[in-house]
Design an enzyme around this catalytic site. Structure first.
Site, short mmCIF file in Angstrom:
data_model
loop_
_atom_site.label_atom_id
_atom_site.label_comp_id
_atom_site.label_asym_id
_atom_site.label_seq_id
_atom_site.Cartn_x
_atom_site.Cartn_y
_atom_site.Cartn_z
N TYR A 1 0.83 -1.21 0.00
CA TYR A 1 0.00 0.00 0.00
C TYR A 1 0.86 1.25 0.00
CZ TYR A 1 0.82 0.83 4.99
OH TYR A 1 1.40 1.10 6.21
N HIS B 1 3.49 5.71 13.92
CA HIS B 1 2.32 5.55 13.04
C HIS B 1 1.34 4.57 13.66
CE1 HIS B 1 4.80 2.05 12.19
NE2 HIS B 1 3.69 1.44 11.78
N ARG C 1 18.68 -5.89 11.74
CA ARG C 1 17.49 -6.55 12.28
C ARG C 1 16.46 -6.72 11.17
NH1 ARG C 1 12.61 -4.23 14.38
NH2 ARG C 1 11.44 -5.93 15.31
N ASN D 1 10.59 -6.13 6.85
CA ASN D 1 11.43 -4.93 7.00
C ASN D 1 12.82 -5.40 7.35
OD1 ASN D 1 9.01 -3.51 6.95
ND2 ASN D 1 9.19 -2.72 9.04
N HIS E 1 2.93 3.62 17.31
CA HIS E 1 4.12 2.85 17.67
C HIS E 1 5.23 3.17 16.68
CE1 HIS E 1 1.87 0.12 14.91
NE2 HIS E 1 3.07 -0.16 14.44
N TYR F 1 16.33 -3.71 8.67
CA TYR F 1 16.93 -2.48 9.19
C TYR F 1 18.44 -2.65 9.29
CZ TYR F 1 12.21 -1.82 11.23
OH TYR F 1 10.87 -1.70 11.44
C1 AKG Z 1 5.92 -1.28 10.59
O1 AKG Z 1 6.67 -1.56 9.66
O2 AKG Z 1 4.79 -0.78 10.39
C2 AKG Z 1 6.33 -1.54 11.99
O3 AKG Z 1 5.64 -1.10 12.88
C3 AKG Z 1 7.57 -2.33 12.25
C4 AKG Z 1 7.77 -2.73 13.68
C5 AKG Z 1 9.03 -3.55 13.90
O4 AKG Z 1 10.05 -3.32 13.25
O5 AKG Z 1 8.99 -4.44 14.76
#
Ligand code: AKG
Length: 250
Positions: free
Chosen positions: A70, A135, A208, A124, A197, A126
């Site tokens: 999205y 968000h 990570r 994700n 969060h 990182y």
């Molecule tokens: C998101 O990608 O919307 C998150 O909130 C990721 C949270 C996380 O990295 O644990």
């Protein structure tokens, strides 16, 4: 949504913790197998194996969308919370089989979610110092609970932080939730809907990854193919705060 000045903090902390559940169902060995698969996805993406809307690169953080993806509305229309739109059918790669067998099925077997619930998986990755600005996962797109599984290193999910940019600064969280390698986190109710969060840059101390497993509503709004032809999908910000976009996408 919760506004920090109006509400007693201990009440908010209770509301948050009551709407989070965490369990560790992935062993270190299972994590290693999944982490290798995540690295393979990153390699395949670098080779151009995925559709353009499946990959979203920002500074120190890359997202890989599967099943659904999205974005915010067209740059010619309004943007911000509530304006998020799914990409048209077929613009995002489908969920890889290994995510079903190695990640989703053990969570179903642990009776945390019903079989067939998940139709969207986002990875994700990182780099150290990578972050996700505050968000709420769009309520018109994603059902609850929101499930996340952490890999590669430990971090902290922070609730109720305010970000400021250039230089990036993050206010003290209202609540901090440890995310250990292999832990499964379910957010629903207050934690998912009433407070933001984020992952703070200082809480990503090593590389990570997280796999976000969610159910997209069947009637969630979707961009038309005509709207897709306006700007290329990759130029949209992931989060509504324009300043955060500038920071996040450098
Ligand atoms: C998101 O990608 O919307 C998150 O909130 C990721 C949270 C996380 O990295 O644990």
């Amino acid at each position: 949504p919760y506004h920090r000045r109006n509400v007693d903090k201990s009440y908010v902390v209770k509301k948050i913790s009551a709407s989070i559940s965490q369990s560790t169902i992935f062993s270190a060995e299972q994590c290693s197998v999944i982490e290798n698969k995540i690295d393979e996805v990153a390699t395949r993406a670098d080779e151009g194996a995925y559709k353009p809307c499946s990959v979203d690169r920002a500074r120190l953080r890359t997202k890989y969308f599967f099943g659904e993806g999205y974005t915010y509305g067209s740059q010619l229309t309004k943007r911000g919370p509530g304006m998020e739109r799914l990409y048209p059918y077929g613009e995002v790669d489908s969920i890889p089989f290994w995510i079903y067998s190695l990640v989703i099925q053990p969570i179903v077997d642990a009776k945390l979610i019903p079989q067939g619930f998940i139709n969207s998986a986002v990875i994700n990755v990182y780099q150290p110092g990578g972050c996700i600005v505050s968000h709420i996962d769009p309520v018109h797109i994603f059902d609850r609970p929101i499930i996340s599984v952490s890999f590669m290193s430990d971090s902290i999910l922070s609730f109720g932080c305010k970000f400021t940019f250039r230089p990036i600064r993050v206010s003290k969280p209202v609540y901090r939730l440890p995310l250990t390698r292999g832990s499964v986190t379910l957010l629903s109710g207050f934690a998912a809907n009433e407070i933001t969060h984020c992952i703070r840059p200082q809480d990503t101390v090593a590389k990570r990854a997280v796999i976000l497993l969610r159910r997209v509503f069947p009637d969630a709004p979707r961009l038309s193919r005509a709207e897709m032809l306006l700007p290329a999908c990759g130029v949209f910000p992931q989060y509504p705060n324009v300043d955060s976009f500038k920071y996040d996408s450098k």
